[in-house]
Design a protein around this motif. Structure first.
Motif, PDB file in Angstrom:
ATOM      1  N   ASP A   1      10.474  84.535  21.226  1.00  0.00           N
ATOM      2  CA  ASP A   1      11.269  83.595  22.023  1.00  0.00           C
ATOM      3  C   ASP A   1      11.965  82.567  21.139  1.00  0.00           C
ATOM      4  O   ASP A   1      13.122  82.205  21.372  1.00  0.00           O
ATOM      5  CB  ASP A   1      10.369  82.882  23.038  1.00  0.00           C
ATOM      6  N   VAL A   2      11.252  82.103  20.103  1.00  0.00           N
ATOM      7  CA  VAL A   2      11.845  81.130  19.194  1.00  0.00           C
ATOM      8  C   VAL A   2      12.995  81.761  18.409  1.00  0.00           C
ATOM      9  O   VAL A   2      14.077  81.155  18.254  1.00  0.00           O
ATOM     10  CB  VAL A   2      10.780  80.561  18.240  1.00  0.00           C
TER      11      VAL A   2
ATOM     12  N   ASP B   1      18.325  90.784  15.122  1.00  0.00           N
ATOM     13  CA  ASP B   1      17.596  91.917  14.546  1.00  0.00           C
ATOM     14  C   ASP B   1      16.334  91.446  13.831  1.00  0.00           C
ATOM     15  O   ASP B   1      16.349  90.435  13.115  1.00  0.00           O
ATOM     16  CB  ASP B   1      18.464  92.661  13.527  1.00  0.00           C
ATOM     17  N   VAL B   2      15.251  92.203  14.028  1.00  0.00           N
ATOM     18  CA  VAL B   2      14.018  91.990  13.280  1.00  0.00           C
ATOM     19  C   VAL B   2      13.683  93.299  12.580  1.00  0.00           C
ATOM     20  O   VAL B   2      13.565  94.347  13.227  1.00  0.00           O
ATOM     21  CB  VAL B   2      12.855  91.566  14.200  1.00  0.00           C
ATOM     22  N   ALA B   3      13.564  93.258  11.256  1.00  0.00           N
ATOM     23  CA  ALA B   3      13.179  94.452  10.509  1.00  0.00           C
ATOM     24  C   ALA B   3      11.680  94.693  10.669  1.00  0.00           C
ATOM     25  O   ALA B   3      10.890  93.744  10.699  1.00  0.00           O
ATOM     26  CB  ALA B   3      13.540  94.287   9.032  1.00  0.00           C
ATOM     27  N   VAL B   4      11.306  95.952  10.796  1.00  0.00           N
ATOM     28  CA  VAL B   4       9.892  96.323  10.976  1.00  0.00           C
ATOM     29  C   VAL B   4       9.577  97.506  10.063  1.00  0.00           C
ATOM     30  O   VAL B   4      10.469  98.136   9.498  1.00  0.00           O
ATOM     31  CB  VAL B   4       9.583  96.689  12.442  1.00  0.00           C
ATOM     32  N   GLU B   5       8.299  97.819   9.942  1.00  0.00           N
ATOM     33  CA  GLU B   5       7.872  98.958   9.142  1.00  0.00           C
ATOM     34  C   GLU B   5       8.119 100.256   9.904  1.00  0.00           C
ATOM     35  O   GLU B   5       8.061 100.286  11.139  1.00  0.00           O
ATOM     36  CB  GLU B   5       6.395  98.802   8.791  1.00  0.00           C
TER      37      GLU B   5
ATOM     38  N   LEU C   1       8.875  92.504  20.809  1.00  0.00           N
ATOM     39  CA  LEU C   1      10.114  91.963  20.255  1.00  0.00           C
ATOM     40  C   LEU C   1      11.322  92.388  21.083  1.00  0.00           C
ATOM     41  O   LEU C   1      12.241  91.589  21.317  1.00  0.00           O
ATOM     42  CB  LEU C   1      10.267  92.423  18.806  1.00  0.00           C
ATOM     43  N   SER C   2      11.323  93.628  21.542  1.00  0.00           N
ATOM     44  CA  SER C   2      12.434  94.102  22.365  1.00  0.00           C
ATOM     45  C   SER C   2      12.534  93.315  23.659  1.00  0.00           C
ATOM     46  O   SER C   2      13.639  92.985  24.127  1.00  0.00           O
ATOM     47  CB  SER C   2      12.269  95.598  22.670  1.00  0.00           C
ATOM     48  N   ARG C   3      11.399  93.012  24.263  1.00  0.00           N
ATOM     49  CA  ARG C   3      11.406  92.247  25.503  1.00  0.00           C
ATOM     50  C   ARG C   3      11.904  90.819  25.292  1.00  0.00           C
ATOM     51  O   ARG C   3      12.342  90.164  26.237  1.00  0.00           O
ATOM     52  CB  ARG C   3      10.003  92.239  26.107  1.00  0.00           C
TER      53      ARG C   3
ATOM     54  N   GLY D   1      14.439  90.257  23.604  1.00  0.00           N
ATOM     55  CA  GLY D   1      15.867  90.414  23.385  1.00  0.00           C
ATOM     56  C   GLY D   1      16.247  90.672  21.948  1.00  0.00           C
ATOM     57  O   GLY D   1      17.407  90.476  21.571  1.00  0.00           O
ATOM     58  N   LEU D   2      15.289  91.135  21.138  1.00  0.00           N
ATOM     59  CA  LEU D   2      15.536  91.395  19.726  1.00  0.00           C
ATOM     60  C   LEU D   2      15.523  92.891  19.447  1.00  0.00           C
ATOM     61  O   LEU D   2      14.723  93.627  20.023  1.00  0.00           O
ATOM     62  CB  LEU D   2      14.462  90.712  18.870  1.00  0.00           C
ATOM     63  N   ARG D   3      16.396  93.322  18.559  1.00  0.00           N
ATOM     64  CA  ARG D   3      16.437  94.731  18.174  1.00  0.00           C
ATOM     65  C   ARG D   3      15.545  94.937  16.959  1.00  0.00           C
ATOM     66  O   ARG D   3      15.622  94.177  15.994  1.00  0.00           O
ATOM     67  CB  ARG D   3      17.869  95.163  17.845  1.00  0.00           C
ATOM     68  N   THR D   4      14.691  95.953  16.990  1.00  0.00           N
ATOM     69  CA  THR D   4      13.832  96.257  15.848  1.00  0.00           C
ATOM     70  C   THR D   4      14.480  97.341  15.000  1.00  0.00           C
ATOM     71  O   THR D   4      14.882  98.382  15.509  1.00  0.00           O
ATOM     72  CB  THR D   4      12.438  96.706  16.309  1.00  0.00           C
ATOM     73  N   ARG D   5      14.555  97.073  13.719  1.00  0.00           N
ATOM     74  CA  ARG D   5      15.210  98.000  12.791  1.00  0.00           C
ATOM     75  C   ARG D   5      14.202  98.433  11.730  1.00  0.00           C
ATOM     76  O   ARG D   5      13.754  97.613  10.926  1.00  0.00           O
ATOM     77  CB  ARG D   5      16.417  97.308  12.146  1.00  0.00           C
ATOM     78  N   PRO D   6      13.792  99.709  11.703  1.00  0.00           N
ATOM     79  CA  PRO D   6      12.765 100.154  10.756  1.00  0.00           C
ATOM     80  C   PRO D   6      13.281 100.213   9.323  1.00  0.00           C
ATOM     81  O   PRO D   6      14.419 100.585   9.064  1.00  0.00           O
ATOM     82  CB  PRO D   6      12.388 101.541  11.267  1.00  0.00           C
TER      83      PRO D   6
END
Length: 471
Positions: A195-196, A204-208, A219-221, A223-228
């Motif tokens: 939320d913050v 975008d938030v990078a993930v493993e 994270l998707s909920r 409103g952020l896109r996860t990018r592996p």
């Protein structure tokens, strides 16, 4: 108008609150009889339940005593109730009619789960009940009255102070109590951070490439896109972070692959955060359990101003405690507290106080030392059994944690998982943890086996069942 709530002020006759509506078109006696019959038929009044005396129920409902006595007599005659001298009036022992769903979802034709080797849970039977109860008594006795109020959204100061000391000495975390926020586990902390980040304009938030899908969903909920990120023999490749606003990592013991993030990449991700203003979210997944060498310290120690450290009791004690914590950079505290304060002012105050006492008394350290010995013994037994009975299976990711990765022949993962299910063995295929957008050129076939999950008395049987289903 009759009172619909039947209570027993004295606590001697009924002992429960009972919602009864005696009204009806055929008078109070018939209405009360019908209401009691329906409560028994529907299961709201369980067999053996002792009902109040006719005098007590009449007073509770505002009815004449004879009306209640007659209703009881009718239901005794019909077999719904029983009445014996000295035993009072009770609900008779009889089958209960419960509503059935219109249709039940189809289930796979597999046997019941006999052995559970699914990762993510410690041995719950080893929870230190006696020591926890002792700590709870001391904590509750010493707790000030205001501790039972709404309190500070950051959490109880006693726990934040205890965590600051423990994390500094055990995990190398730079932890000031004023920068710690207590949350209800990792997912709750990630939800607040999501939320913050969204409020800051992050997209975008990078993930493993391999991780826990519920975290990506959280994270998707938000409103952020996860990018592996890519994965290789050195762990997660952080060279492609690019314009991501944040990155979520398990650097001390990657889940599920089981390896620590290479030192060069630990430094590189911190450099990226300093250079771009990005945020590193560190999940210290089962970081307390390392067996073959010194524990890998927290990434947060490299830059407390760019790394958010998250830890929980889910692996060290039990996930049911719902206790976690965030150590935040100074510039993030007010935003996280504002988000948390809107929706959740307190996370189990009594459990917070108990954990503070548990940490301060040394009971937490003693429990962890015992758990490490027990889990290391299980890991060694797993490796030995596989070497003897399934030598073609390569075991990796075993230097730490509560799970191991069992690498299988190409194309066999699905068949092994299905075969295990038929035998009542709970295991998870590695593919279940692969991000849908991950660019993995040669996906591994493997099982992720949680050797910490079974109770001590079930470990030998679970290990034997695992060996039987492996090729």
């Amino acid at each position: 108008m009759a009172n619909e709530w039947a209570t027993s002020p004295s606590g001697q006759a009924l002992g429960i609150d009972l919602h009864i509506d005696p009204a009806g078109p055929h008078g109070l006696r018939r209405g009360l009889t019908d209401a009691l019959r329906e409560a028994v038929r529907g299961g709201r009044l369980a067999p053996g339940t002792r009902l109040p005396s006719s005098r007590t129920l009449a007073a509770d409902l505002g009815l004449a005593r004879n009306t209640v006595a007659d209703a009881y007599a009718d239901l005794v005659a019909e077999g719904w109730l029983t009445a014996r001298q000295g035993s009072g009036t009770r609900v008779a022992e009889r089958p209960v009619d419960t509503p059935r769903p219109a249709s039940a979802p189809a289930r796979r034709a597999t046997g019941p789960l006999v052995h559970n080797l699914q990762p993510g849970t410690p041995d719950l039977a080893s929870f230190p009940r006696a020591a926890w109860l002792k700590a709870a008594r001391r904590a509750l006795t010493a707790a000030p009255n205001d501790a039972l109020g709404y309190g500070d959204p950051r959490g109880r100061p006693e726990l934040r102070a205890a965590l600051a000391g423990y994390l500094a000495r055990a995990r190398g975390v730079h932890a000031d109590p004023e920068r710690i926020v207590i949350c209800s586990g990792f997912a709750h902390g990630l939800m607040l951070l999501g939320d913050v980040l969204r409020g800051r304009g992050v997209k975008d938030v990078a993930v493993e490439s391999y991780g826990l899908p519920p975290h990506w969903l959280t994270l998707s909920r938000a409103g952020l896109r996860t990018r592996p990120l890519p994965l290789d023999e050195l762990g997660t490749g952080v060279e492609e972070l690019g314009s991501a606003g944040a990155v979520l990592l398990t650097p001390a013991h990657q889940f599920p692959m089981g390896d620590p993030l290479h030192p060069d990449r630990r430094a590189a991700v911190v450099d990226w955060a300093r250079r771009t203003g990005g945020l590193v979210i560190e999940d210290d997944y089962d970081g307390e359990f390392r067996y073959d060498r010194q524990p890998v310290g927290a990434l947060q120690g490299l830059d407390p101003h760019r790394v958010v450290y998250l830890g929980t009791t889910s692996k060290s004690l039990a996930p049911g405690l719902r206790l976690g914590w965030m150590v935040l950079p100074p510039g993030l505290i007010d935003e996280v507290v504002a988000v948390k304060g809107v929706s959740d002012w307190s996370c189990g105050v009594l459990d917070q106080l108990t954990l503070a006492e548990f940490l301060g008394s040394g009971a937490y350290d003693r429990h962890l030392r015992g758990a490490r010995l027990r889990y290391r013994r299980r890991r060694d037994q797993l490796v030995e059994a596989l070497a003897e009975r399934a030598p073609s299976v390569r075991v990796t990711g075993i230097a730490a944690g509560l799970h191991a990765v069992l690498r299988l022949a190409a194309g066999t993962e699905g068949a092994v998982v299905r075969g295990a299910a038929w035998q009542g063995l709970g295991v998870v295929g590695l593919s279940s943890y692969r991000h849908a957008d991950a660019d993995v050129a040669d996906p591994l076939d493997a099982l992720v086996v949680g050797y910490g999950t079974p109770p001590d008395h079930g470990w030998a049987g679970a290990l034997d069942a695992l060996c039987r289903v492996l090729p």
